[in-house]
Design a protein around this motif. Structure first.
Motif, PDB file in Angstrom:
ATOM      1  N   THR A 136       0.911  -1.243  -0.121  1.00 23.61           N
ATOM      2  CA  THR A 136       0.112   0.108   0.015  1.00 23.61           C
ATOM      3  C   THR A 136       0.692   1.024   0.194  1.00 23.61           C
ATOM      4  OG1 THR A 136      -0.161  -0.132   2.502  1.00 23.61           O
ATOM      5  CG2 THR A 136      -2.051  -1.245   1.010  1.00 23.61           C
ATOM      6  N   VAL A 137       2.066   1.116   0.322  1.00 21.31           N
ATOM      7  CA  VAL A 137       3.037   2.649   0.566  1.00 21.31           C
ATOM      8  C   VAL A 137       4.224   2.195  -0.402  1.00 21.31           C
ATOM      9  CG1 VAL A 137       2.226   3.037   2.855  1.00 21.31           C
ATOM     10  CG2 VAL A 137       4.165   1.291   2.437  1.00 21.31           C
ATOM     11  N   ASP A 138       4.081   1.183  -1.286  1.00 18.56           N
ATOM     12  CA  ASP A 138       5.178   0.992  -2.285  1.00 18.56           C
ATOM     13  C   ASP A 138       5.233   2.305  -3.381  1.00 18.56           C
ATOM     14  OD1 ASP A 138       6.394  -0.407  -5.074  1.00 18.56           O
ATOM     15  OD2 ASP A 138       6.967  -1.633  -3.182  1.00 18.56           O
ATOM     16  N   PRO A 139       6.458   2.416  -3.619  1.00 18.47           N
ATOM     17  CA  PRO A 139       6.592   3.779  -4.594  1.00 18.47           C
ATOM     18  C   PRO A 139       6.031   3.411  -5.899  1.00 18.47           C
ATOM     19  CG  PRO A 139       8.720   3.066  -3.699  1.00 18.47           C
ATOM     20  CD  PRO A 139       7.643   2.030  -3.425  1.00 18.47           C
ATOM     21  N   ALA A 140       5.830   2.273  -6.314  1.00 15.47           N
ATOM     22  CA  ALA A 140       4.926   2.015  -7.733  1.00 15.47           C
ATOM     23  C   ALA A 140       3.519   2.652  -7.340  1.00 15.47           C
ATOM     24  CB  ALA A 140       4.961   0.396  -7.993  1.00 15.47           C
ATOM     25  N   ILE A 141       2.958   2.829  -6.247  1.00 14.35           N
ATOM     26  CA  ILE A 141       1.507   3.272  -6.141  1.00 14.35           C
ATOM     27  C   ILE A 141       1.522   4.702  -5.912  1.00 14.35           C
ATOM     28  CG2 ILE A 141      -0.486   2.989  -5.130  1.00 14.35           C
ATOM     29  CD1 ILE A 141       0.028   0.068  -4.569  1.00 14.35           C
ATOM     30  N   VAL A 142       2.401   5.104  -4.619  1.00 15.72           N
ATOM     31  CA  VAL A 142       2.526   6.553  -4.307  1.00 15.72           C
ATOM     32  C   VAL A 142       3.179   7.360  -5.040  1.00 15.72           C
ATOM     33  CG1 VAL A 142       1.537   5.673  -2.142  1.00 15.72           C
ATOM     34  CG2 VAL A 142       3.944   5.799  -2.428  1.00 15.72           C
ATOM     35  N   LYS A 143       4.079   7.095  -5.781  1.00 16.75           N
ATOM     36  CA  LYS A 143       5.168   8.096  -6.644  1.00 16.75           C
ATOM     37  C   LYS A 143       4.498   9.023  -7.353  1.00 16.75           C
ATOM     38  CE  LYS A 143       9.713   8.014  -9.150  1.00 16.75           C
ATOM     39  NZ  LYS A 143       9.984   8.919  -7.997  1.00 16.75           N
ATOM     40  N   ARG A 144       3.243   8.745  -7.913  1.00 19.59           N
ATOM     41  CA  ARG A 144       2.615   9.729  -8.706  1.00 19.59           C
ATOM     42  C   ARG A 144       2.418  10.988  -8.130  1.00 19.59           C
ATOM     43  NH1 ARG A 144       2.346  11.838 -13.551  1.00 19.59           N
ATOM     44  NH2 ARG A 144       0.463  13.231 -13.423  1.00 19.59           N
ATOM     45  N   MET A 145       2.338  10.972  -6.639  1.00 18.82           N
ATOM     46  CA  MET A 145       1.721  12.246  -5.919  1.00 18.82           C
ATOM     47  C   MET A 145       2.682  13.105  -5.956  1.00 18.82           C
ATOM     48  SD  MET A 145       2.661  10.788  -1.950  1.00 18.82           S
ATOM     49  CE  MET A 145       4.118  10.479  -1.388  1.00 18.82           C
ATOM     50  N   GLU A 146       4.038  12.964  -6.479  1.00 17.41           N
ATOM     51  CA  GLU A 146       5.101  13.974  -6.495  1.00 17.41           C
ATOM     52  C   GLU A 146       4.886  14.935  -7.461  1.00 17.41           C
ATOM     53  OE1 GLU A 146       8.770  11.833  -7.001  1.00 17.41           O
ATOM     54  OE2 GLU A 146       8.702  10.787  -4.994  1.00 17.41           O
ATOM     55  N   PHE A 147       3.928  14.547  -8.658  1.00 15.70           N
ATOM     56  CA  PHE A 147       3.904  15.381  -9.891  1.00 15.70           C
ATOM     57  C   PHE A 147       2.854  16.317  -9.385  1.00 15.70           C
ATOM     58  CE2 PHE A 147       5.575  11.372 -11.300  1.00 15.70           C
ATOM     59  CZ  PHE A 147       6.698  11.843 -12.300  1.00 15.70           C
ATOM     60  N   THR A 148       2.942  17.421  -9.765  1.00 16.87           N
ATOM     61  CA  THR A 148       1.948  18.827  -9.379  1.00 16.87           C
ATOM     62  C   THR A 148       0.962  18.841 -10.728  1.00 16.87           C
ATOM     63  OG1 THR A 148       3.118  20.152 -10.784  1.00 16.87           O
ATOM     64  CG2 THR A 148       3.659  20.080  -8.331  1.00 16.87           C
ATOM     65  N   GLU A 149       0.919  18.372 -11.919  1.00 19.42           N
ATOM     66  CA  GLU A 149      -0.037  18.333 -12.907  1.00 19.42           C
ATOM     67  C   GLU A 149      -1.013  17.297 -12.465  1.00 19.42           C
ATOM     68  OE1 GLU A 149       3.360  15.957 -14.561  1.00 19.42           O
ATOM     69  OE2 GLU A 149       3.327  17.997 -13.524  1.00 19.42           O
ATOM     70  N   LEU A 150      -2.329  17.411 -12.994  1.00 20.24           N
ATOM     71  CA  LEU A 150      -3.346  16.589 -12.794  1.00 20.24           C
ATOM     72  C   LEU A 150      -3.933  15.829 -13.916  1.00 20.24           C
ATOM     73  CD1 LEU A 150      -4.900  15.435 -10.169  1.00 20.24           C
ATOM     74  CD2 LEU A 150      -6.722  17.226 -10.639  1.00 20.24           C
ATOM     75  N   GLU A 151      -3.705  14.836 -14.189  1.00 19.41           N
ATOM     76  CA  GLU A 151      -3.962  13.964 -15.270  1.00 19.41           C
ATOM     77  C   GLU A 151      -5.584  13.593 -15.032  1.00 19.41           C
ATOM     78  OE1 GLU A 151      -1.853  10.378 -15.561  1.00 19.41           O
ATOM     79  OE2 GLU A 151      -2.084   9.794 -13.660  1.00 19.41           O
ATOM     80  N   SER A 152      -6.043  13.284 -16.471  1.00 20.60           N
ATOM     81  CA  SER A 152      -7.481  12.836 -16.588  1.00 20.60           C
ATOM     82  C   SER A 152      -7.814  11.440 -15.725  1.00 20.60           C
ATOM     83  CB  SER A 152      -8.156  12.780 -17.904  1.00 20.60           C
ATOM     84  OG  SER A 152      -7.422  12.021 -18.602  1.00 20.60           O
ATOM     85  N   VAL A 153      -8.800  11.119 -15.393  1.00 19.38           N
ATOM     86  CA  VAL A 153      -9.066   9.803 -14.787  1.00 19.38           C
ATOM     87  C   VAL A 153      -8.825   8.865 -15.868  1.00 19.38           C
ATOM     88  CG1 VAL A 153     -10.926   8.344 -13.706  1.00 19.38           C
ATOM     89  CG2 VAL A 153     -10.975  10.820 -13.458  1.00 19.38           C
ATOM     90  N   SER A 154      -9.014   8.849 -17.055  1.00 24.56           N
ATOM     91  CA  SER A 154      -9.092   7.753 -17.944  1.00 24.56           C
ATOM     92  C   SER A 154      -7.475   7.575 -18.329  1.00 24.56           C
ATOM     93  CB  SER A 154      -9.888   8.182 -19.303  1.00 24.56           C
ATOM     94  OG  SER A 154      -9.223   9.355 -19.857  1.00 24.56           O
ATOM     95  N   THR A 155      -6.959   8.744 -18.313  1.00 19.66           N
ATOM     96  CA  THR A 155      -5.448   8.467 -18.621  1.00 19.66           C
ATOM     97  C   THR A 155      -4.698   7.795 -17.247  1.00 19.66           C
ATOM     98  OG1 THR A 155      -5.292  10.503 -19.743  1.00 19.66           O
ATOM     99  CG2 THR A 155      -3.441   9.683 -18.887  1.00 19.66           C
ATOM    100  N   ALA A 156      -5.286   8.144 -16.404  1.00 12.59           N
ATOM    101  CA  ALA A 156      -4.715   7.945 -14.849  1.00 12.59           C
ATOM    102  C   ALA A 156      -4.836   6.150 -14.998  1.00 12.59           C
ATOM    103  CB  ALA A 156      -5.256   8.316 -13.636  1.00 12.59           C
ATOM    104  N   PHE A 157      -6.018   5.639 -15.252  1.00 15.87           N
ATOM    105  CA  PHE A 157      -6.271   4.136 -15.089  1.00 15.87           C
ATOM    106  C   PHE A 157      -5.238   3.590 -16.499  1.00 15.87           C
ATOM    107  CE2 PHE A 157      -8.635   0.523 -17.200  1.00 15.87           C
ATOM    108  CZ  PHE A 157      -8.884  -0.131 -15.831  1.00 15.87           C
ATOM    109  N   ARG A 158      -5.284   3.979 -17.361  1.00 16.42           N
ATOM    110  CA  ARG A 158      -4.342   3.363 -18.533  1.00 16.42           C
ATOM    111  C   ARG A 158      -2.941   3.251 -18.040  1.00 16.42           C
ATOM    112  NH1 ARG A 158      -5.558   6.565 -21.987  1.00 16.42           N
ATOM    113  NH2 ARG A 158      -3.708   7.825 -22.149  1.00 16.42           N
ATOM    114  N   HIS A 159      -2.328   4.445 -17.224  1.00 18.90           N
ATOM    115  CA  HIS A 159      -1.059   4.394 -17.043  1.00 18.90           C
ATOM    116  C   HIS A 159      -0.823   3.436 -15.677  1.00 18.90           C
ATOM    117  CE1 HIS A 159      -0.017   8.542 -18.658  1.00 18.90           C
ATOM    118  NE2 HIS A 159      -0.089   7.602 -19.582  1.00 18.90           N
ATOM    119  N   GLY A 160      -1.786   3.375 -14.866  1.00 16.13           N
ATOM    120  CA  GLY A 160      -1.811   2.475 -13.744  1.00 16.13           C
ATOM    121  C   GLY A 160      -2.059   0.948 -14.168  1.00 16.13           C
TER     122      GLY A 160
END
Length: 365
Positions: free
Chosen positions: A260-284
């Protein structure tokens, strides 16, 4: 000797005098002549009537309007005839412009009794001409693609490399994420499979859910949202995996909740730009597939080197590297695999960049 007219000459002269020469005869003149002949008129009267018709100027017939009717109290009432509205009709008959003009006819011969002629044979009617088939439409060719510049082609290549999370931009082998799971928990193929299921659920769902919440909070408190989203999703993930694997799930130990705290999951919080939900699902989802590929590769290779089996099935009855079952052996093995992986990725990247340079070498920009 004086030339005296003979009997034959006098007869020919009489025939010439009786011949009627009419320069122009219309259909009405012929009908008038036939009508007068039926009534018993002489030839001179017929000729005089036809001559009068030829000399009379043409006057078109004017339809006579009925006299106005007397209306109420003696006032005249005039009726206006209704003008019918002509509807457009489509007919197959040729228009007057298409009909060939009639050929000039010779003046008719004098009326003489006609000899009985042979019966005329009717000509077969010409077969109706079928309308010509419409010409086939030419296929519309797509517009040629506009030539790109070298900078655009290079940027497109880099973006394609960045999106390839399974090989060119693998989160474990290239970016070094999730190393604790691969080294400490992926000891064999079965444990690697259980970690793959957990990664597909948590990594693929945490990112789009957290992004949706960040859209509602106007991109504030990103670290807290990502961590709490992964912690909440861990509960249904654990229940689902327990139904699938049962008590064997305990062999993962602390490495399953630490996901749950692995960088593979929470590393995205370092970026300030906010992506769309569909893009986030595809990248995840792509990141989860890349982690699964690395986990299965390392887990199956460590089991084969340590025990000679894969997923519990014996392949060879010999132990090649017993240290592969230990965390230290997993660390060494992962380093060797990552080095080989990166070398092949760099070779492919260099080849593609050189190909772009050759294609755009003759262009100025």
């Amino acid at each position: 000797m004086p030339n005296h007219p003979t009997r034959n000459d006098r007869r020919k002269g009489e025939e010439r005098s009786e011949t009627l020469i009419i320069p122009h005869i219309t259909k009405e003149m012929v009908q008038k002549a036939q009508q007068m002949a039926d009534q018993g008129a002489s030839r001179a009267e017929i000729e005089q009537a036809i001559f009068a018709m030829q000399q009379a100027p043409f006057q078109p017939e004017v339809p006579q309007t009925p006299p106005p009717r007397k209306g109420f109290m003696g006032f005249a009432r005039r009726e206006v005839p209704a003008v019918p509205i002509a509807e457009p009709t489509v007919s197959d008959e040729p228009t007057p412009a298409e009909v060939a003009p009639p050929e000039p006819t010779e003046p008719p011969e004098p009326m003489q009794p006609e000899a009985p002629s042979a019966p005329q044979t009717k000509r077969p009617a010409a077969a109706p001409t079928q309308p010509a088939a419409p010409a086939p439409k030419q296929a519309v060719r797509p517009a040629a693609r506009a030539p790109r510049t070298y900078q655009q082609a290079e940027a497109e290549l880099n973006e394609r490399i960045r999106r390839d999370h399974i090989w060119l931009s693998n989160p474990v082998m290239v970016r070094g994420l999730g190393l604790a799971l691969v080294i400490g928990a992926a000891l064999d193929g079965k444990r690697a499979l259980m970690l793959c299921v957990a990664s597909l659920i948590l990594v693929a769902l945490t990112r789009p859910v957290a992004v949706a919440i960040c859209h509602l909070t106007q991109n504030r408190w990103r670290p807290v949202i990502y961590c709490y989203t992964a912690a909440v999703l861990y509960i249904p993930t654990y229940i689902l995996m327990y139904r699938m694997f049962g008590a064997d799930l305990s062999v993962l130990g602390i490495y399953l909740p630490i996901l749950t705290v692995d960088p593979a999951i929470v590393k995205r919080m370092e970026f300030t730009e906010l992506e769309s939900v569909s893009t986030a699902f595809r990248h995840g989802y792509n990141n989860a597939l890349g982690m699964c590929a690395a986990l299965l590769l390392v887990g199956c290779l460590r089991e084969f080197l340590a025990t000679g089996a894969i997923f519990g099935h014996v392949v060879i009855h010999r132990t090649l590297l017993p240290m592969a079952a230990l965390p230290a052996g997993g660390f060494v093995l992962l380093g060797v695999l990552a080095a080989i992986w990166l070398a092949s990725v760099n070779l492919y990247k260099d080849f593609k960049h050189e190909e772009v340079r050759r294609l755009y070498a003759n262009r100025k920009h």
